[in-house]
Write an enzyme that holds these catalytic residues in place. Structure first.
Site, mmCIF file in Angstrom:
data_model
loop_
_atom_site.group_PDB
_atom_site.id
_atom_site.type_symbol
_atom_site.label_atom_id
_atom_site.label_comp_id
_atom_site.label_asym_id
_atom_site.label_seq_id
_atom_site.Cartn_x
_atom_site.Cartn_y
_atom_site.Cartn_z
ATOM 1 C CB CYS A 85 -44.171 -74.559 -42.940
ATOM 2 S SG CYS A 85 -42.959 -73.253 -42.630
ATOM 3 C CG ASN A 87 -43.291 -67.427 -41.843
ATOM 4 O OD1 ASN A 87 -44.032 -66.491 -42.111
ATOM 5 N ND2 ASN A 87 -42.770 -67.588 -40.640
ATOM 6 C CD GLU A 207 -40.672 -72.772 -36.704
ATOM 7 O OE1 GLU A 207 -41.281 -73.618 -37.402
ATOM 8 O OE2 GLU A 207 -40.113 -71.772 -37.199
ATOM 9 C CB CYS A 216 -43.154 -69.839 -36.227
ATOM 10 S SG CYS A 216 -44.182 -71.333 -36.336
ATOM 11 N N GLY A 217 -45.048 -68.896 -39.042
ATOM 12 C CA GLY A 217 -46.361 -68.483 -39.490
ATOM 13 C C GLY A 217 -47.486 -69.168 -38.746
ATOM 14 C CB THR A 218 -48.307 -72.720 -37.953
ATOM 15 O OG1 THR A 218 -46.993 -73.097 -37.531
ATOM 16 C CG2 THR A 218 -48.565 -73.211 -39.378
#
Length: 274
Positions: A85, A87, A207, A216-218
């Site tokens: 994850c 973030n 997600e 969403c970081g990824t």
């Protein structure tokens, strides 16, 4: 375990998490799916897109052998495990610093289910080396009878990136977009992307295990990679990714590493009955 258990709450570009400290793995927090759902419930619980257990690597069998002191034990809001994850790991790092468990002047390696990720701190921003992406071809996703071609990008967890004329095209995203179960047997994170300017896009994301989130970081990393490939951009070109909860900056380096930069804040602490 006492009825009163400490927690913290934090977010990265409004992708928010409940953090449960268990540094030595001695509390034995039983994070069943039901307990995670109760903690992340926005009406009856603490609220969040996921739960981060903060534990030393040596206390977790599945993490032993990774060259990092701390392990990010992450659960989606529905209680399912997630490999990574983007973030969440920034929030995790910020918490370690504020607790005095990490030095922000030095690189901070953190073990995850997708291997070790290294963080670097620069004031309110944290840069994460997310590792090498994998581009796995084209796929199709669908919402409300509409279908889009999407790029399959793996950032340690699976993503399907679709370019749209307008971000509203995907509708309210109350349900998970339709996808090929053979391609994504464990579900997929789906990103809808609109171009704004050269090296600048906006996105929405659904997600797996959490629904539509503010960030969403990824997913932002997957979007950057898919966009850079479509643009035939030179490696090292920085991209701006606008999300409903804020902005992330992502670069795909000549060394085949994806670097993501963005803020992370701890907004509160307290105790919960779990």
């Amino acid at each position: 375990m006492s009825d009163a258990y400490p927690f913290a709450k934090g977010h990265g570009t409004e992708n928010d998490f409940v953090l449960l400290p268990d540094p030595d793995g001695t509390v034995h927090v039983d994070l069943t799916a039901g307990r995670v759902r109760a903690l992340t419930d926005r009406r009856a619980g603490l609220g969040g897109d996921g739960v981060l257990r903060v534990v030393r690597t040596e206390a977790v069998d599945e993490a032993r052998g990774q060259d990092a002191e701390w392990f990010m034990d992450y659960r989606n809001a529905d209680g399912s495990l997630s490999e990574m994850c983007g973030n969440g790991i920034r929030v995790f790092g910020r918490y370690l610093v504020e607790e005095g468990w990490a030095d922000p002047t030095r690189p901070l390696p953190i073990a995850t289910r997708d291997g070790v990720k290294t963080l670097r701190f620069d004031g309110p921003d944290i840069t994460v080396d997310m590792g090498a992406p994998r581009l796995l071809g084209e796929t199709v996703i669908g919402v409300g009878g509409w279908e889009w071609s999407a790029r399959h990008v793996d950032m340690g967890n699976p993503h399907a990136v679709a370019f749209v004329e307008d971000l509203d095209d995907a509708g309210p995203l109350r349900e998970a977009p339709l996808h090929d179960p053979a391609t994504y047997p464990h579900g997929v994170n789906v990103e809808f992307v609109q171009r704004r300017a050269p090296h600048h896009v906006a996105m929405r994301v659904h997600e797996r295990g959490s629904g539509e989130t503010r960030s969403c970081g990824t997913g932002a990393c997957a979007v950057m990679v898919a966009t850079a490939v479509a643009d035939d951009a030179e490696r090292g070109t920085p991209y701006r990714i606008d999300l409903p909860g804020g902005t992330l900056r992502v670069t795909w380096t000549t060394e085949d590493r994806v670097l993501m930069t963005g803020p992370a804040v701890i907004v509160g602490r307290g105790t919960t009955s779990l």
